[in-house]
Enzyme design. Structure first.
Site, PDB file in Angstrom:
ATOM      1  CB  SER A 161     -25.481 -81.108 -27.009  1.00 41.88           C
ATOM      2  OG  SER A 161     -25.075 -79.962 -26.079  1.00 41.88           O
ATOM      3  CD  GLU A 244     -26.373 -82.098 -18.072  1.00 39.16           C
ATOM      4  OE1 GLU A 244     -27.577 -81.545 -17.494  1.00 39.16           O
ATOM      5  OE2 GLU A 244     -25.961 -81.732 -19.224  1.00 39.16           O
ATOM      6  CD  GLU A 377     -18.807 -69.327 -12.435  1.00 40.08           C
ATOM      7  OE1 GLU A 377     -19.568 -70.023 -13.061  1.00 40.08           O
ATOM      8  OE2 GLU A 377     -17.587 -69.070 -12.497  1.00 40.08           O
TER       9      GLU A 377
HETATM   10  C1  LIG Z   1     -21.138 -77.144 -24.667  1.00 35.78           C
HETATM   11  C2  LIG Z   1     -22.427 -76.844 -24.342  1.00 35.78           C
HETATM   12  C3  LIG Z   1     -23.472 -77.886 -24.202  1.00 35.78           C
HETATM   13  C4  LIG Z   1     -24.804 -77.648 -23.956  1.00 35.78           C
HETATM   14  N1  LIG Z   1     -25.535 -78.482 -24.049  1.00 35.78           N
HETATM   15  C5  LIG Z   1     -26.685 -78.105 -23.716  1.00 35.78           C
HETATM   16  C6  LIG Z   1     -28.078 -79.161 -23.825  1.00 35.78           C
HETATM   17  O1  LIG Z   1     -27.721 -80.052 -24.652  1.00 35.78           O
HETATM   18  N2  LIG Z   1     -29.178 -78.838 -23.214  1.00 35.78           N
HETATM   19  C7  LIG Z   1     -29.371 -77.986 -22.596  1.00 35.78           C
HETATM   20  O2  LIG Z   1     -30.576 -77.519 -22.247  1.00 35.78           O
HETATM   21  N3  LIG Z   1     -28.454 -76.863 -22.283  1.00 35.78           N
HETATM   22  C8  LIG Z   1     -27.299 -77.065 -22.612  1.00 35.78           C
HETATM   23  N4  LIG Z   1     -26.170 -76.183 -22.513  1.00 35.78           N
HETATM   24  C9  LIG Z   1     -26.436 -75.133 -21.730  1.00 35.78           C
HETATM   25  C10 LIG Z   1     -25.932 -75.119 -20.295  1.00 35.78           C
HETATM   26  O3  LIG Z   1     -26.596 -75.758 -19.526  1.00 35.78           O
HETATM   27  C11 LIG Z   1     -26.270 -73.439 -19.841  1.00 35.78           C
HETATM   28  O4  LIG Z   1     -25.355 -72.674 -20.784  1.00 35.78           O
HETATM   29  C12 LIG Z   1     -25.998 -73.371 -18.394  1.00 35.78           C
HETATM   30  O5  LIG Z   1     -26.720 -73.844 -17.747  1.00 35.78           O
HETATM   31  C13 LIG Z   1     -25.674 -71.762 -18.079  1.00 35.78           C
HETATM   32  O6  LIG Z   1     -26.614 -71.086 -18.687  1.00 35.78           O
HETATM   33  P1  LIG Z   1     -26.475 -69.625 -19.226  1.00 35.78           P
HETATM   34  O7  LIG Z   1     -25.592 -70.092 -20.394  1.00 35.78           O
HETATM   35  O8  LIG Z   1     -27.969 -69.231 -19.638  1.00 35.78           O
HETATM   36  O9  LIG Z   1     -25.500 -68.677 -18.269  1.00 35.78           O
HETATM   37  P2  LIG Z   1     -26.041 -67.818 -17.168  1.00 35.78           P
HETATM   38  O10 LIG Z   1     -27.083 -68.677 -16.462  1.00 35.78           O
HETATM   39  O11 LIG Z   1     -26.903 -66.496 -17.841  1.00 35.78           O
HETATM   40  O12 LIG Z   1     -24.899 -67.510 -16.413  1.00 35.78           O
HETATM   41  C14 LIG Z   1     -23.940 -66.505 -16.542  1.00 35.78           C
HETATM   42  C15 LIG Z   1     -23.016 -66.486 -15.521  1.00 35.78           C
HETATM   43  O13 LIG Z   1     -23.457 -66.178 -14.450  1.00 35.78           O
HETATM   44  C16 LIG Z   1     -22.916 -66.990 -13.293  1.00 35.78           C
HETATM   45  N5  LIG Z   1     -24.135 -67.193 -12.327  1.00 35.78           N
HETATM   46  C17 LIG Z   1     -25.424 -67.270 -12.795  1.00 35.78           C
HETATM   47  N6  LIG Z   1     -26.419 -67.417 -11.488  1.00 35.78           N
HETATM   48  C18 LIG Z   1     -25.476 -67.628 -10.689  1.00 35.78           C
HETATM   49  C19 LIG Z   1     -25.376 -67.682  -9.448  1.00 35.78           C
HETATM   50  N7  LIG Z   1     -26.685 -67.816  -8.831  1.00 35.78           N
HETATM   51  N8  LIG Z   1     -24.308 -67.730  -8.476  1.00 35.78           N
HETATM   52  C20 LIG Z   1     -23.307 -67.623  -8.901  1.00 35.78           C
HETATM   53  N9  LIG Z   1     -23.047 -67.398 -10.252  1.00 35.78           N
HETATM   54  C21 LIG Z   1     -24.051 -67.466 -11.222  1.00 35.78           C
HETATM   55  C22 LIG Z   1     -22.857 -68.347 -14.224  1.00 35.78           C
HETATM   56  O14 LIG Z   1     -21.768 -69.267 -13.407  1.00 35.78           O
HETATM   57  C23 LIG Z   1     -22.195 -67.900 -15.369  1.00 35.78           C
HETATM   58  O15 LIG Z   1     -20.837 -67.609 -15.262  1.00 35.78           O
HETATM   59  C24 LIG Z   1     -25.026 -76.404 -23.111  1.00 35.78           C
HETATM   60  C25 LIG Z   1     -23.669 -75.624 -22.810  1.00 35.78           C
HETATM   61  C26 LIG Z   1     -22.635 -75.851 -23.511  1.00 35.78           C
HETATM   62  C27 LIG Z   1     -21.667 -74.682 -23.002  1.00 35.78           C
END
Ligand SMILES: Cc1cc2nc3c(=O)[nH]c(=O)nc-3n(C[C@H](O)[C@H](O)[C@H](O)COP(=O)(O)OP(=O)(O)OC[C@H]3O[C@@H](n4cnc5c(N)ncnc54)[C@H](O)[C@@H]3O)c2cc1C
Length: 407
Positions: A161, A244, A377
């Site tokens: 972001s 955060e 989650e």
């Molecule tokens: C609007 C927005 C702003 C953001 N800004 C930033 C930023 O500034 N900097 C930054 O570094 N990141 C940022 N992010 C990223 C955000 O931190 C990640 O999207 C988030 O941590 C989830 O990671 P992922 O998208 O890789 O999903 P994944 O980790 O691949 O997860 C996919 C799905 O699986 C579920 N899941 C995964 N592991 C488990 C588990 N162990 N138990 C149960 N369920 C699980 C998750 O809940 C999710 O529903 C942003 C995201 C959004 C939407």
């Protein structure tokens, strides 16, 4: 590295209450007329007077006072029409970088970074998530390799972001692939204008590109910008993540602030839209918002000196649920009008801002609330394991060297 309790305090900080704080602000304003001063100079002077974040140490924008007194200071400056530091624009710096630098930084790092961060001269972003490491942040692969007094960094970050606005970033890297993943990480403060940092927009459902992909190619980071010890990046990152969750979901808010305020104003000003079912849903939302607000207030008071722990995860889950419920309710209330999303042009916002946007924007943007800052989650897992003491998830790769984990 100073422990957290070692905050230097103003000699009278312990005796200050909200009235005392207001008095300090009035004295400051008598000597610094905001109408006659340059905005940046005014904010710098406010920082130097310890009236930026009152719970920070003396010399670093605070008075070593209780965090709960901050509200009185903010209110008093606002009542005098003084400029603020545009907290929406610098939210990542204020809510995440600053507490991490305060806790883990050297004196030199604290003095160098906290003032321009608070004043808004430097916008910060967060380089944590990667295409293969989001929830499992400890799986990240961006490599930092030591080269004399520098580190050379290569990798890709995603969902960053406000990277397009940022001059600085907090970054977690892998410095040792031969040890289990949580042990081989190191945390840095990065110059976003350094050669090798490339920012590319990622467009969202709202039409805006509020976040970005960031490519790091042979980026040189001086060792003096390492935050914490080599290999201690996971622990340092925990400070950022816990802060955060409170920054997104917590904090002291006035009654009817945020989404419930938007909805209540709409309800009051447009009686023709009302139905009994909507009234019920609105009241339930109002009560839930008020309970969340009071819980946030309690959390802020508990944080008077300390750092947030895993309890902040609950505030963030509730915040995300309410934002999604209430923004949906707003669309229902507005009927056909609510379905119009007024602006699909590609935009690069200066700040994340729900209040001044359309209902359609709010509905779409709120979807991200249960993902950003840790998905709901993952936060439920944290509450289960670290607040309620339930058995932990089976982590099969926890003792395996990072390089040997199949991916
Ligand atoms: C609007 C927005 C702003 C953001 N800004 C930033 C930023 O500034 N900097 C930054 O570094 N990141 C940022 N992010 C990223 C955000 O931190 C990640 O999207 C988030 O941590 C989830 O990671 P992922 O998208 O890789 O999903 P994944 O980790 O691949 O997860 C996919 C799905 O699986 C579920 N899941 C995964 N592991 C488990 C588990 N162990 N138990 C149960 N369920 C699980 C998750 O809940 C999710 O529903 C942003 C995201 C959004 C939407």
């Amino acid at each position: 590295m100073a422990p957290l309790t070692d905050v230097s305090s103003h000699p009278s900080a312990a005796a200050l209450d909200a009235d005392g704080m207001r008095e300090l602000v009035r004295k400051f304003l008598a000597e610094h007329d905001p109408a006659a001063m340059d905005r940046t100079d005014f904010l710098r002077a406010r920082f130097d007077a310890g009236l930026a974040w009152v719970h920070f140490p003396v010399g670093l924008g605070g008075l070593g006072a209780s965090r709960a007194l901050q509200e009185a200071v903010v209110d008093e400056f606002a009542a005098a029409g003084a400029p603020d530091n545009n907290p929406r624009r610098i939210g990542i710096g204020l809510g995440m970088a600053a507490p991490t630098i305060l806790r883990h930084g050297t004196d030199e790092q604290r003095s160098r970074y906290l003032r321009p961060l608070w004043v808004g001269e430097q916008v910060w972003c967060q380089l944590f998530s990667e295409p293969g490491a989001g929830s499992d942040l400890a799986g990240l692969g961006t490599r930092a390799v030591r080269d004399g007094d520098n580190w050379i960094v290569n990798g890709q970050k995603v969902w960053t972001s406000m990277a397009h606005e940022a001059q600085r970033a907090i970054l977690v890297t892998r410095t040792d692939p031969n040890v289990p993943k949580h042990q081989g990480m190191t945390y840095f403060l990065v110059d976003m204008t350094a050669p090798g940092v490339q920012v590319r927009p990622l467009r969202q459902a709202t039409g805006e590109a509020e976040f970005n992909e960031v490519f790091l190619t042979d980026v040189r980071i001086p060792d003096s910008d390492r935050l914490g010890d080599v290999g201690d990046g996971w622990r340092v990152a925990q400070t950022t993540l816990m802060n955060e969750r409170v920054a997104i979901g917590g904090g002291a808010q006035p009654r009817e602030a945020g989404m419930i305020g938007v909805l209540a104003r709409e309800w009051r000003s447009r009686p023709e839209l009302r139905t009994h079912a909507m009234h019920d849903a609105l009241l339930q939302g109002w009560v839930a918002s008020e309970a969340a607000r009071l819980a946030g207030l309690r959390l802020t008071q508990q944080l008077a000196v300390g750092q947030p722990g895993p309890e902040g995860s609950a505030s963030k889950i509730v915040y995300a649920r309410l934002m999604q419920q209430l923004s949906g309710l707003e669309l229902e209330l507005l009927g056909e009008d609510g379905l119009r999303h007024d602006d699909w042009t590609m935009r690069r916002p200066e700040a994340v801002d729900f209040a001044s946007k359309s209902p359609g924007y709010r509905y779409l943007r709120a979807k991200g609330n249960s993902i950003e800052g840790g998905t709901s989650e993952i936060l439920r897992n944290i509450i289960a394991e670290r607040v309620l003491g339930l058995p932990s998830e089976m982590r099969v790769d926890k003792d395996v060297a990072w390089k040997d984990i199949p991916r």
